[in-house]
Design an enzyme around this catalytic site. Structure first.
Site, PDB file in Angstrom:
ATOM      1  N   ALA A 167       0.802  -1.230   0.000  1.00  0.00           N
ATOM      2  CA  ALA A 167       0.000   0.000   0.000  1.00  0.00           C
ATOM      3  C   ALA A 167       0.833   1.279   0.000  1.00  0.00           C
ATOM      4  CB  ALA A 167      -0.931   0.006   1.207  1.00  0.00           C
ATOM      5  N   TYR A 168       2.137   1.185   0.210  1.00  0.00           N
ATOM      6  CA  TYR A 168       2.956   2.401   0.246  1.00  0.00           C
ATOM      7  C   TYR A 168       2.988   3.057  -1.133  1.00  0.00           C
ATOM      8  CZ  TYR A 168       4.890   0.943   4.811  1.00  0.00           C
ATOM      9  OH  TYR A 168       5.056   0.574   6.123  1.00  0.00           O
ATOM     10  N   SER A 169       2.508   4.282  -1.181  1.00  0.00           N
ATOM     11  CA  SER A 169       2.505   5.074  -2.417  1.00  0.00           C
ATOM     12  C   SER A 169       1.929   4.288  -3.581  1.00  0.00           C
ATOM     13  CB  SER A 169       3.923   5.569  -2.748  1.00  0.00           C
ATOM     14  OG  SER A 169       4.374   6.447  -1.744  1.00  0.00           O
TER      15      SER A 169
END
Length: 326
Positions: A60-62
């Site tokens: 889900a990071y960036s």
């Protein structure tokens, strides 16, 4: 660089884990303060050259671009068998049903997508990012076990949850002979020590490696309490974690500054050394956006705080509400 076993496993990891939430296309996802790819690659290369072999990211990071950047950089700067790549699953990638959570369907889809973005056949540590209250934990554990048996992950880890939840998961895995969690990535620093009550003792007893996130309290332990930075002003989640400017927090920040001045080192080294010296901690997860952030992290491993200094840092702490489980 110092290397230790991850919990009771034979996996050797550096005493510093590079947190990769800092890397990603800035206009993708909800982290506008992330570094673009060229700047991210420079930090990752510096980490590899410093002997760091442990890299933690999340799908889900960036919007997945953190995994993409990390995967390309490690392909260029390291040999796959010499690095430990960790990623996470739980938070939704889209608004569609089943795009998040820890159902069997969500996990199977997420691991394949993460592997594509990372450009690898397997991850070394696959972690559940949070507890899923909408999916039976038995379904999650069996799906994770199958991911390991399929060769897509070497080890399993968990992140912020209540100790009773983690204990239940460990018990069920043993009962069903499913692959067991070997690590706990939890919220732990001088401003937030609630994990010392239940989670840390559980991990010590069960031989679980502890990988604290936000060991510098989103940078609040590295500067004056009222100082502002672009990240502090745009980091909504961090604002929810550290909303109360209570006197104890200010005092702790002041004690970090006092010891740093007496030692002649940056505050970050003092705050990080305190976390790293905890007997149960395997490797703090350190985010870096500038070269000196990594330099301070590595130097902190050689900074041995005295018992008196540890007491000076710990005495002002006041218990607070649980934060970081959502």
């Amino acid at each position: 660089m110092k290397y230790v076993n991850l919990g009771s496993t034979g996996l050797r990891v550096s005493k510093i884990c590079l947190g990769c939430m800092t890397f990603g296309i800035p206009d993708r996802g909800d982290h506008p303060w992330t570094l673009p790819e060229d700047e991210s690659r420079s930090i990752i290369k510096q980490a590899v050259e410093a002997g760091i072999n442990f890299f933690d990211t999340a799908n889900a990071y960036s919007d997945g671009t953190s995994e993409e950047i990390v995967g390309r950089a490690l392909t260029d700067f390291a040999r796959r068998e010499e690095v430990v790549i960790a990623t996470k699953v739980f938070f939704p990638m889209t608004k569609a049903p089943n795009s998040g959570g820890l159902s069997r369907k969500a996990i199977f889809s997420a691991i394949d997508a993460s592997l594509r973005r990372l450009g690898t056949d397997y991850v070394d540590l696959y972690q559940i990012h949070r507890w899923d209250y909408k999916t039976p934990i038995e379904e999650t554990l069996e799906a994770l076990h199958d991911v390991v048996k399929a060769g897509k992950a070497r080890y399993l880890g968990a992140s912020s949850m209540y100790a009773w939840q983690f204990g239940k998961a460990l018990h069920l895995a043993r009962e069903h002979r499913w692959t067991r969690f070997v690590s706990m990535q939890d919220h732990y620093n001088l401003l937030y020590r609630e994990e010392e009550r239940e989670m840390m003792p559980l991990c010590a007893d069960a031989g679980i490696g502890v990988l604290p996130w936000s060991p510098l309290a989103r940078g609040r332990l590295t500067r004056e309490w009222d100082a502002k930075t672009p990240r502090i002003e745009s980091d909504e989640y961090g604002g929810r974690l550290y909303t109360s400017a209570i006197d104890s927090d200010r005092r702790i920040v002041g004690e970090v500054a006092a010891i740093a001045a007496a030692r002649g080192v940056p505050r970050a080294q003092v705050a990080l050394a305190w976390v790293a010296q905890h007997a149960v901690v395997t490797a703090p997860i350190v985010g870096a956006s500038k070269p000196h952030h990594l330099e301070d992290a590595v130097a902190a491993l050689s900074l041995n705080l005295t018992a008196s200094e540890m007491k000076q840092l710990e005495t002002p702490y006041v218990p607070r509400a649980v934060a970081g489980h959502s």
